[in-house]
Design an enzyme around this catalytic site. Structure first.
Site, PDB file in Angstrom:
ATOM      1  N   HIS A 229      34.871  11.947 -11.311  1.00 42.42           N
ATOM      2  CA  HIS A 229      34.673  10.733 -12.104  1.00 42.42           C
ATOM      3  C   HIS A 229      33.433  10.954 -12.949  1.00 42.42           C
ATOM      4  CE1 HIS A 229      33.076   6.709 -12.745  1.00 42.42           C
ATOM      5  NE2 HIS A 229      32.178   6.868 -11.830  1.00 42.42           N
ATOM      6  N   TYR A 260      31.408   1.243 -16.766  1.00 40.14           N
ATOM      7  CA  TYR A 260      30.313   0.472 -16.150  1.00 40.14           C
ATOM      8  C   TYR A 260      28.979   1.072 -16.566  1.00 40.14           C
ATOM      9  CZ  TYR A 260      30.012   4.144 -12.520  1.00 40.14           C
ATOM     10  OH  TYR A 260      29.872   5.334 -11.862  1.00 40.14           O
ATOM     11  N   ASP A 546      51.893 -10.943  14.985  1.00 39.80           N
ATOM     12  CA  ASP A 546      52.862 -11.835  15.631  1.00 39.80           C
ATOM     13  C   ASP A 546      54.176 -11.069  15.737  1.00 39.80           C
ATOM     14  OD1 ASP A 546      53.396 -11.915  12.881  1.00 39.80           O
ATOM     15  OD2 ASP A 546      54.130 -13.977  12.961  1.00 39.80           O
TER      16      ASP A 546
HETATM   17  C1  LIG Z   1      29.837   9.790 -10.172  1.00 33.94           C
HETATM   18  C2  LIG Z   1      29.955   8.854  -9.034  1.00 33.94           C
HETATM   19  C3  LIG Z   1      29.539   7.561  -9.183  1.00 33.94           C
HETATM   20  C4  LIG Z   1      29.636   6.683  -8.141  1.00 33.94           C
HETATM   21  N1  LIG Z   1      29.186   5.420  -8.302  1.00 33.94           N
HETATM   22  C5  LIG Z   1      29.196   4.569  -7.280  1.00 33.94           C
HETATM   23  C6  LIG Z   1      28.647   3.296  -7.438  1.00 33.94           C
HETATM   24  O1  LIG Z   1      28.108   2.964  -8.474  1.00 33.94           O
HETATM   25  N2  LIG Z   1      28.743   2.430  -6.408  1.00 33.94           N
HETATM   26  C7  LIG Z   1      29.325   2.783  -5.240  1.00 33.94           C
HETATM   27  O2  LIG Z   1      29.394   1.958  -4.345  1.00 33.94           O
HETATM   28  N3  LIG Z   1      29.843   4.008  -5.058  1.00 33.94           N
HETATM   29  C8  LIG Z   1      29.795   4.903  -6.047  1.00 33.94           C
HETATM   30  N4  LIG Z   1      30.326   6.137  -5.887  1.00 33.94           N
HETATM   31  C9  LIG Z   1      31.009   6.463  -4.642  1.00 33.94           C
HETATM   32  C10 LIG Z   1      30.032   6.813  -3.543  1.00 33.94           C
HETATM   33  O3  LIG Z   1      29.096   7.701  -4.033  1.00 33.94           O
HETATM   34  C11 LIG Z   1      30.713   7.430  -2.345  1.00 33.94           C
HETATM   35  O4  LIG Z   1      31.866   6.729  -2.037  1.00 33.94           O
HETATM   36  C12 LIG Z   1      29.800   7.434  -1.131  1.00 33.94           C
HETATM   37  O5  LIG Z   1      28.557   7.988  -1.462  1.00 33.94           O
HETATM   38  C13 LIG Z   1      30.410   8.204   0.002  1.00 33.94           C
HETATM   39  O6  LIG Z   1      29.497   8.264   1.066  1.00 33.94           O
HETATM   40  P1  LIG Z   1      29.818   9.166   2.325  1.00 33.94           P
HETATM   41  O7  LIG Z   1      28.673   9.058   3.260  1.00 33.94           O
HETATM   42  O8  LIG Z   1      31.158   8.833   2.832  1.00 33.94           O
HETATM   43  O9  LIG Z   1      29.985  10.624   1.746  1.00 33.94           O
HETATM   44  P2  LIG Z   1      28.905  11.732   1.346  1.00 33.94           P
HETATM   45  O10 LIG Z   1      27.707  11.156   0.762  1.00 33.94           O
HETATM   46  O11 LIG Z   1      29.632  12.763   0.567  1.00 33.94           O
HETATM   47  O12 LIG Z   1      28.515  12.325   2.737  1.00 33.94           O
HETATM   48  C14 LIG Z   1      29.368  13.167   3.468  1.00 33.94           C
HETATM   49  C15 LIG Z   1      28.516  14.185   4.132  1.00 33.94           C
HETATM   50  O13 LIG Z   1      29.273  14.983   5.005  1.00 33.94           O
HETATM   51  C16 LIG Z   1      28.729  16.258   5.000  1.00 33.94           C
HETATM   52  N5  LIG Z   1      29.744  17.202   5.482  1.00 33.94           N
HETATM   53  C17 LIG Z   1      30.993  17.360   5.002  1.00 33.94           C
HETATM   54  N6  LIG Z   1      31.637  18.312   5.683  1.00 33.94           N
HETATM   55  C18 LIG Z   1      30.783  18.753   6.628  1.00 33.94           C
HETATM   56  C19 LIG Z   1      30.878  19.740   7.634  1.00 33.94           C
HETATM   57  N7  LIG Z   1      31.983  20.466   7.815  1.00 33.94           N
HETATM   58  N8  LIG Z   1      29.804  19.945   8.421  1.00 33.94           N
HETATM   59  C20 LIG Z   1      28.677  19.218   8.265  1.00 33.94           C
HETATM   60  N9  LIG Z   1      28.541  18.285   7.310  1.00 33.94           N
HETATM   61  C21 LIG Z   1      29.577  18.054   6.507  1.00 33.94           C
HETATM   62  C22 LIG Z   1      28.378  16.480   3.556  1.00 33.94           C
HETATM   63  O14 LIG Z   1      27.408  17.498   3.386  1.00 33.94           O
HETATM   64  C23 LIG Z   1      27.871  15.126   3.153  1.00 33.94           C
HETATM   65  O15 LIG Z   1      26.478  15.019   3.275  1.00 33.94           O
HETATM   66  C24 LIG Z   1      30.213   7.071  -6.913  1.00 33.94           C
HETATM   67  C25 LIG Z   1      30.638   8.373  -6.765  1.00 33.94           C
HETATM   68  C26 LIG Z   1      30.516   9.261  -7.807  1.00 33.94           C
HETATM   69  C27 LIG Z   1      30.983  10.644  -7.603  1.00 33.94           C
END
Ligand SMILES: Cc1cc2nc3c(=O)[nH]c(=O)nc-3n(C[C@H](O)[C@H](O)[C@H](O)COP(=O)(O)OP(=O)(O)OC[C@H]3O[C@@H](n4cnc5c(N)ncnc54)[C@H](O)[C@@H]3O)c2cc1C
Length: 822
Positions: A229, A260, A546
């Site tokens: 995105h 946005y 239900d």
């Molecule tokens: C450009 C962009 C703009 C966005 N804007 C917004 C916004 O304005 N508002 C909003 O609400 N959301 C926004 N989002 C969405 C939001 O950023 C994400 O949905 C959210 O940060 C996800 O959080 P998370 O903790 O699930 O994932 P992440 O932050 O990706 O955390 C997952 C973690 O798991 C770790 N991990 C994965 N696999 C392994 C493994 N095998 N071993 C150890 N660690 C692992 C990764 O290193 C990572 O740190 C945006 C996203 C993008 C890309």
């Protein structure tokens, strides 16, 4: 932290993004402190989606649960700081409209805000520009202001929550990639990392876009699609000179153009959903040390941003003087229904996921998961739309997941009508009646993948001489006057309703009776042939579903259920001795509702079994033959008319239809669609799970106390009901609307004067009673028949009156029947 004594089971949280951090904080706050958070990247900026999210928190959502989770995130992050630096900038949110359709949608969103208890206000173009001076007021038609929205500082929030968790004993291990999940006897045992194993009783996958990869380590398919995105940042914009604070302007949404915005000191961040879907396979994400910026950031593709930049310059004239300084294609998770994926694997005990969560909902999800894990259920939010086990088997197919994920990216800011079906991939599931329905020119919508007729074009002939009131524009979509004609004909002759899409489960085995006694609120210990309407409750007395249970043999029951969550719930409670087997028999069977005053005249001559009023009583089941077709017949009806549900195997479905159709000609038989069904069911006051009541409501509030047999012995939820019974403060209430044009559709706010007091669940026009019907959650004190209230419908207020229910046939004459002719 080595010296802190930890308590609770051994929990490993995979992922230190904003979700994992929130969960660690919430778990440790509840006394589970033997928690290890593992991340492959450096903490707190791990390289996941949270590390680069601009953090806009727009709280309003059509889902009550999502709005309330967002509200909790706002409240929590507003109270957090990191060394004096705030985790939330409460600058407010502004959504603008540049088309009349969007302006109407903003009114609808204002309604949702009121329904879910978030303050919001509609603004004129001039007021929009006052709030956000970069806006050209000549371009916008109006706006919606949500003062409590703002910007979450995601990385700061990660660190602040982890710091607090650490102080309670939680360990955080960075730069440790999880390579595998070790299981023993169907339970998680350990998380395998490059630097050794970590023993675990509970593992929670908060791995964001890597979720499918990590879940696969536990053998779990996770229906999530990572998509890129675009997010770009401008240089200093005229009009923002001298701004030293990070942001004072509200966050801004221009959904008509999929855009946005947020301020960053003198510049503006521009987010865009209008470009082509750019899915990314989790296995193609680069390792932390190999990614140029970070694994979740791909190179910006300026050619995909051209329209966004043109439109931005139109909306915010100050940006015409500047250029884009930097941009990314950032990756985050999409699902097929825009909802997160929360819950435990159906196969591996102790393996949980909290996936596809925005920053906006992160703290709410952390809280929900912590309650679920620690208390065994979530009391703060109704999670039925979020449970990872909600999907039908075809919805886990990789092709389907990808297609729906991409489609939802495209639709993320679209105006979606409540009845709008998914267009792709279709058709998927066809009932055996499908060919016949097409011959009758059915207009199909979709339900759990099934093609389901909403009405039949062939019934246009019923319109002659009838006067079917037409609703206003919005309610007239996916509607035809034929809906009204079918509803009326169903009350006058006899109609066939295709009920195949309803989930059917078989519960069998020597332990089946005891099992259902324990899991449902009904008395199951009745004769073979009994049919019981009852509820599945959670331990807190909340309604999980239900169900209609037919005892077809001593040890065999057929359960008419609502969806896959019911199957999952039953599976989770199966006794370990193998004395009960639960099977989903939906796909191999089909069901026709044969309902209407002429139903007996139609069916009796086709069968040797006794279908008379005495020989086949209301709420009884019987095996019989209808012509050459063996059926299980249940005498009940969701539309409130005499008749039966006839079940048979899928191979004989068409024959059953033909047999009834042919014989029904002399009785004026019609086929009825879901539109008529919805109207007829509301006239009878029959509740629909998921819409009218959910996990958060108890049977007494929902008007379903009759389905609870407290004297039958213990069952899941009984103890909680003892307490809740005496404390009914809200009620699912029937309202009627005299104006036939104002057919509301659900989720609208209900007002007492100027105060929002509740919200509508289901609504339809009642063609028999000649009024609009809206069921609504209201404070018990207001749920008194005769009381006049108002429903907020777009920019209007619709007068509605609390009514006694049911509105049609309250003495059940039609259903129970009296004479042999009926
Ligand atoms: C450009 C962009 C703009 C966005 N804007 C917004 C916004 O304005 N508002 C909003 O609400 N959301 C926004 N989002 C969405 C939001 O950023 C994400 O949905 C959210 O940060 C996800 O959080 P998370 O903790 O699930 O994932 P992440 O932050 O990706 O955390 C997952 C973690 O798991 C770790 N991990 C994965 N696999 C392994 C493994 N095998 N071993 C150890 N660690 C692992 C990764 O290193 C990572 O740190 C945006 C996203 C993008 C890309």
């Amino acid at each position: 932290m080595e010296h802190v004594t930890t308590t609770g089971p051994r929990v490993v949280v995979i992922g230190a993004g904003v979700v994992g951090a929130a969960l660690a904080d919430e778990l440790s706050a509840r006394g589970w402190t033997d928690v290890t958070v593992v991340d492959q990247g450096p903490v707190p900026a791990t390289g996941g989606s949270s590390s680069h999210a601009p953090g806009l928190v727009f709280q309003i959502n059509g889902s009550k649960t999502m709005t309330r989770m967002a509200r909790y995130t706002v409240e929590k992050l507003s109270s957090l700081d990191l060394d004096g630096e705030p985790c939330f900038l409460q600058v407010g949110g502004l959504e603008v409209a540049t088309t009349p359709e969007r302006l109407a949608e903003l009114h609808r969103r204002h309604g949702w805000a009121t329904s879910w208890g978030v303050e919001s206000r509609l603004l004129t173009p001039a007021e929009c520009a006052e709030l956000f001076p970069l806006l050209d007021p000549g371009v916008v038609l109006g706006g919606l202001h949500i003062p409590t929205d703002g910007i979450a500082k995601a990385v700061r929030a990660v660190e602040a929550q982890l710091r607090r968790a650490r102080s309670r004993g939680v360990r955080v291990l960075e730069r440790r990639e999880v390579l595998d999940i070790r299981t023993e006897d169907g339970r998680v045992a350990a998380v395998v990392t490059g630097q050794g194993e970590i023993a675990a009783d509970v593992v929670v996958c908060c791995a964001g876009i890597w979720g499918p990869k990590v879940a696969a380590m536990a053998g779990m398919p996770l229906p999530l699609t990572p998509l890129a995105h675009q997010l770009a940042w401008t240089g200093p914009v005229p009009g923002l000179e001298g701004h030293t604070e990070e942001a004072t302007l509200p966050i801004l949404r221009h959904q008509d153009a999929d855009l946005y915005y947020r301020q960053r000191s003198g510049g503006v961040g521009v987010g865009y959903y209008g470009h082509r879907p750019m899915p990314v396979r989790p296995e193609d994400l680069l390792p932390v040390d190999e990614a140029e910026v970070m694994p979740s950031v791909l190179a910006f593709t300026p050619e995909d941003f051209e329209d966004a930049w043109t439109e931005t310059r139109r909306l915010l004239p100050g940006t015409r003087a500047v250029e884009i300084d930097e941009g990314i294609n950032g990756v985050f998770s999409f699902t097929q229904d825009h909802m997160p994926l929360l819950g435990e694997s159906p196969d591996v005990k102790g393996f949980w996921v909290a996936e596809a969560v925005w920053v906006t909902h992160s703290a709410g999800v952390g809280r929900a998961m912590a309650e679920w894990l620690v208390d065994g259920h979530c009391s703060s939010f109704d999670l039925h739309e979020c449970d990872v086990n909600r999907f039908e088997p075809h919805q886990l197919a990789p092709d389907y997941v990808l297609a729906r994920g991409c489609r939802n990216f495209v639709e993320v800011y679209d105006i979606i009508h409540p009845l709008q079906p998914m267009e792709e991939p279709r058709p998927l599931r066809l009932s055996p009646f499908h060919a016949r329905q097409r011959e009758l020119d059915a207009y199909f919508l979709e339900a759990s993948g099934w093609e389901r007729p909403q009405w039949y074009g062939a019934n246009a002939r019923l319109l002659e001489g009838g006067d079917i009131p037409a609703p206003g524009d919005w309610a007239a979509r996916y509607w035809s006057p034929i809906v009204g004609a079918e509803a009326r004909a169903s009350r006058e002759t006899v109609a066939l309703y295709d009920m195949t899409a309803l989930k059917r489960l078989e519960v069998a085995g020597p332990g089946a009776l005891a099992f259902l006694q324990r899991l449902t609120t009904g008395q199951m210990d009745k004769s073979v042939g009994s049919v019981t309407y009852c509820l599945l409750l959670d331990v807190d007395g909340g309604i999980r579903s239900d169900v209609t249970v037919a005892r077809l043999g001593r040890d065999t029951f057929q359960v008419g259920a609502n969806g896959n969550l019911d199957l999952d719930w039953l599976h989770r409670h199966l006794p370990e001795d193998g004395s009960v087997v639960v099977r989903d028999i939906t796909a191999g069977t089909c069901c026709l509702g044969v309902w209407g005053p002429r139903a007996r005249d139609l069916v009796q001559p086709l069968t040797g079994a006794d279908f008379s009023n005495q020989g086949f009583r209301y709420f009884r089941a019987k095996k019989a033959y209808v012509g050459a077709v063996p059926v299980t017949a249940l005498r009940l009806s969701y539309i409130g008319e005499l008749g039966w549900e006839l079940y048979t195997t899928a191979d004989l479905g068409a024959k059953l239809w033909d047999t009834l159709w042919e014989a029904g000609q002399e009785h004026g038989i019609i086929a009825g669609g879901r539109g008529a069904f919805a109207s007829l069911r509301l006239e009878k006051g029959y509740r629909s799970f998921g819409t009218d009541m959910t996990f958060e409501h108890d049977p007494y509030e929902a008007g379903l106390g009759f389905a609870v047999k407290m004297d039958k012995g213990d069952f899941v939820g009984r103890a909680a009901l003892e307490r809740r019974k005496e404390n009914v403060r809200r009620r699912l209430t029937c309202l009627t609307i005299d104006d036939p044009v104002q057919v509301v559709m659900g989720r609208e706010p209900v007002y007492d004067g100027d105060t929002g007091v509740g919200y509508v669940t289901s609504a339809a026009f009642g063609y028999t009673i000649g009024k609009g019907i809206a069921y609504a959650w209201l404070p018990a004190a207001l749920a008194t028949p005769g009381r006049t209230l108002e429903i907020g419908y777009f920019d209007r207020r619709v007068t509605a009156v609390v009514a006694e229910e049911p509105l049609f046939d309250p003495v059940m004459e039609r259903l129970r029947g009296t004479g042999e002719a009926r």
